[in-house]
Design a protein around this motif. Structure first.
Motif, PDB file in Angstrom:
ATOM      1  N   ASN A 275       0.843  -1.190   0.000  1.00 13.91           N
ATOM      2  CA  ASN A 275       0.000   0.000   0.000  1.00 13.91           C
ATOM      3  C   ASN A 275       0.881   1.244   0.000  1.00 13.91           C
ATOM      4  OD1 ASN A 275      -2.112   1.788   0.211  1.00 13.91           O
ATOM      5  ND2 ASN A 275      -2.341   1.547   2.410  1.00 13.91           N
ATOM      6  N   PRO A 276       1.183   1.786  -1.144  1.00 14.54           N
ATOM      7  CA  PRO A 276       0.600   1.493  -2.461  1.00 14.54           C
ATOM      8  C   PRO A 276       1.107   0.176  -3.041  1.00 14.54           C
ATOM      9  CG  PRO A 276       2.362   3.082  -2.664  1.00 14.54           C
ATOM     10  CD  PRO A 276       2.155   2.881  -1.190  1.00 14.54           C
ATOM     11  N   LEU A 277       0.269  -0.409  -3.894  1.00 14.31           N
ATOM     12  CA  LEU A 277       0.610  -1.698  -4.498  1.00 14.31           C
ATOM     13  C   LEU A 277       1.561  -1.454  -5.663  1.00 14.31           C
ATOM     14  CD1 LEU A 277       0.040  -4.736  -4.386  1.00 14.31           C
ATOM     15  CD2 LEU A 277      -1.807  -4.358  -6.043  1.00 14.31           C
ATOM     16  N   ILE A 278       2.823  -1.729  -5.422  1.00 17.74           N
ATOM     17  CA  ILE A 278       3.863  -1.486  -6.419  1.00 17.74           C
ATOM     18  C   ILE A 278       4.833  -2.656  -6.405  1.00 17.74           C
ATOM     19  CG2 ILE A 278       5.822  -0.035  -7.099  1.00 17.74           C
ATOM     20  CD1 ILE A 278       4.423   2.320  -5.805  1.00 17.74           C
ATOM     21  N   THR A 279       5.211  -3.103  -7.594  1.00 22.41           N
ATOM     22  CA  THR A 279       6.307  -4.052  -7.743  1.00 22.41           C
ATOM     23  C   THR A 279       7.223  -3.500  -8.825  1.00 22.41           C
ATOM     24  OG1 THR A 279       4.804  -5.875  -7.229  1.00 22.41           O
ATOM     25  CG2 THR A 279       6.949  -6.447  -8.126  1.00 22.41           C
ATOM     26  N   ASP A 280       8.497  -3.403  -8.522  1.00 24.01           N
ATOM     27  CA  ASP A 280       9.442  -2.765  -9.435  1.00 24.01           C
ATOM     28  C   ASP A 280      10.672  -3.641  -9.583  1.00 24.01           C
ATOM     29  OD1 ASP A 280      10.221  -0.454 -11.013  1.00 24.01           O
ATOM     30  OD2 ASP A 280      11.755  -0.165  -9.475  1.00 24.01           O
ATOM     31  N   TYR A 281      11.248  -3.627 -10.776  1.00 26.77           N
ATOM     32  CA  TYR A 281      12.424  -4.451 -11.063  1.00 26.77           C
ATOM     33  C   TYR A 281      13.490  -3.628 -11.770  1.00 26.77           C
ATOM     34  CZ  TYR A 281       9.189  -8.302 -10.226  1.00 26.77           C
ATOM     35  OH  TYR A 281       8.272  -9.158  -9.667  1.00 26.77           O
ATOM     36  N   SER A 282      14.735  -3.954 -11.497  1.00 30.79           N
ATOM     37  CA  SER A 282      15.815  -3.347 -12.250  1.00 30.79           C
ATOM     38  C   SER A 282      15.869  -3.958 -13.647  1.00 30.79           C
ATOM     39  CB  SER A 282      17.150  -3.572 -11.541  1.00 30.79           C
ATOM     40  OG  SER A 282      17.489  -4.937 -11.563  1.00 30.79           O
ATOM     41  N   ASP A 283      16.458  -3.254 -14.561  1.00 26.69           N
ATOM     42  CA  ASP A 283      16.570  -3.768 -15.929  1.00 26.69           C
ATOM     43  C   ASP A 283      17.384  -5.067 -15.967  1.00 26.69           C
ATOM     44  OD1 ASP A 283      16.817  -0.493 -17.534  1.00 26.69           O
ATOM     45  OD2 ASP A 283      15.082  -1.685 -16.907  1.00 26.69           O
ATOM     46  N   SER A 284      18.301  -5.216 -15.047  1.00 27.93           N
ATOM     47  CA  SER A 284      19.180  -6.380 -15.075  1.00 27.93           C
ATOM     48  C   SER A 284      18.440  -7.682 -14.745  1.00 27.93           C
ATOM     49  CB  SER A 284      20.344  -6.183 -14.099  1.00 27.93           C
ATOM     50  OG  SER A 284      19.853  -6.038 -12.773  1.00 27.93           O
ATOM     51  N   VAL A 285      17.287  -7.594 -14.094  1.00 35.59           N
ATOM     52  CA  VAL A 285      16.569  -8.809 -13.716  1.00 35.59           C
ATOM     53  C   VAL A 285      15.157  -8.863 -14.287  1.00 35.59           C
ATOM     54  CG1 VAL A 285      17.908  -8.949 -11.588  1.00 35.59           C
ATOM     55  CG2 VAL A 285      15.613  -7.949 -11.544  1.00 35.59           C
ATOM     56  N   LYS A 286      14.699  -7.780 -14.870  1.00 32.72           N
ATOM     57  CA  LYS A 286      13.326  -7.718 -15.375  1.00 32.72           C
ATOM     58  C   LYS A 286      13.093  -8.826 -16.399  1.00 32.72           C
ATOM     59  CE  LYS A 286      11.838  -3.604 -15.695  1.00 32.72           C
ATOM     60  NZ  LYS A 286      11.654  -2.196 -16.146  1.00 32.72           N
ATOM     61  N   GLY A 287      11.992  -9.522 -16.251  1.00 30.07           N
ATOM     62  CA  GLY A 287      11.666 -10.618 -17.146  1.00 30.07           C
ATOM     63  C   GLY A 287      12.238 -11.954 -16.715  1.00 30.07           C
ATOM     64  N   ARG A 288      13.152 -11.949 -15.768  1.00 28.78           N
ATOM     65  CA  ARG A 288      13.749 -13.199 -15.282  1.00 28.78           C
ATOM     66  C   ARG A 288      13.434 -13.451 -13.802  1.00 28.78           C
ATOM     67  NH1 ARG A 288      19.031 -13.761 -14.934  1.00 28.78           N
ATOM     68  NH2 ARG A 288      19.469 -11.526 -14.624  1.00 28.78           N
ATOM     69  N   PHE A 289      13.411 -12.403 -13.023  1.00 29.74           N
ATOM     70  CA  PHE A 289      13.148 -12.524 -11.580  1.00 29.74           C
ATOM     71  C   PHE A 289      11.750 -11.984 -11.294  1.00 29.74           C
ATOM     72  CE2 PHE A 289      17.813 -12.063  -9.891  1.00 29.74           C
ATOM     73  CZ  PHE A 289      18.212 -13.062 -10.770  1.00 29.74           C
ATOM     74  N   THR A 290      11.099 -12.591 -10.321  1.00 28.02           N
ATOM     75  CA  THR A 290       9.847 -12.044  -9.816  1.00 28.02           C
ATOM     76  C   THR A 290       9.898 -12.014  -8.296  1.00 28.02           C
ATOM     77  OG1 THR A 290       8.771 -14.213  -9.812  1.00 28.02           O
ATOM     78  CG2 THR A 290       8.464 -12.857 -11.768  1.00 28.02           C
TER      79      THR A 290
END
Length: 122
Positions: free
Chosen positions: A53-68
């Protein structure tokens, strides 16, 4: 307050590994949980941030698409699921608790875990 990382170990390149960050001692829903990593000789890198709250999930470019990253509020635990692991993912992984708006770019880090090491074999 405690944050305890677990799940580190040896993983083959291309494989998967899941880490957990178990927390105690603070109101879990009022904090963002941030995953960092640091490899020897390199700077610490923020790789994910999750808040309820707030509902946010953020990823670095180095892991985006591979890590959750995901959060289990009932268990007060945040997970980092690592897929398609690369040799450059080898590092010590840390979780930290931050103000609830940290994922939106505001606030500061408050508490840290001691880290768990991930080694990648090629």
């Amino acid at each position: 307050v405690q944050l305890v990382e677990s799940g580190g170990g040896l993983v083959q390149a291309g494989g998967s590994l899941s880490l957990a960050c178990a927390t105690t001692g603070f109101t879990f829903e009022d904090y963002a949980i941030v995953w960092f990593r640091q490899a020897p000789g390199k700077e610490r890198e923020k790789i994910t941030c999750i808040s309820n709250n707030p509902l946010i999930t953020d990823y670095s470019d180095s892991v985006k698409g591979r890590f959750t990253t995901s959060s289990d509020n009932a268990k007060r635990t945040v997970y980092l699921h690592m897929n398609s692991v690369k040799p450059e993912d080898a590092a010590t992984y840390y979780c930290a608790a931050a103000g609830k708006y940290f994922c939106a770019g505001y606030g500061s880090l408050n508490y840290w875990g001691r880290g768990t090491q991930v080694t990648v074999s090629s």
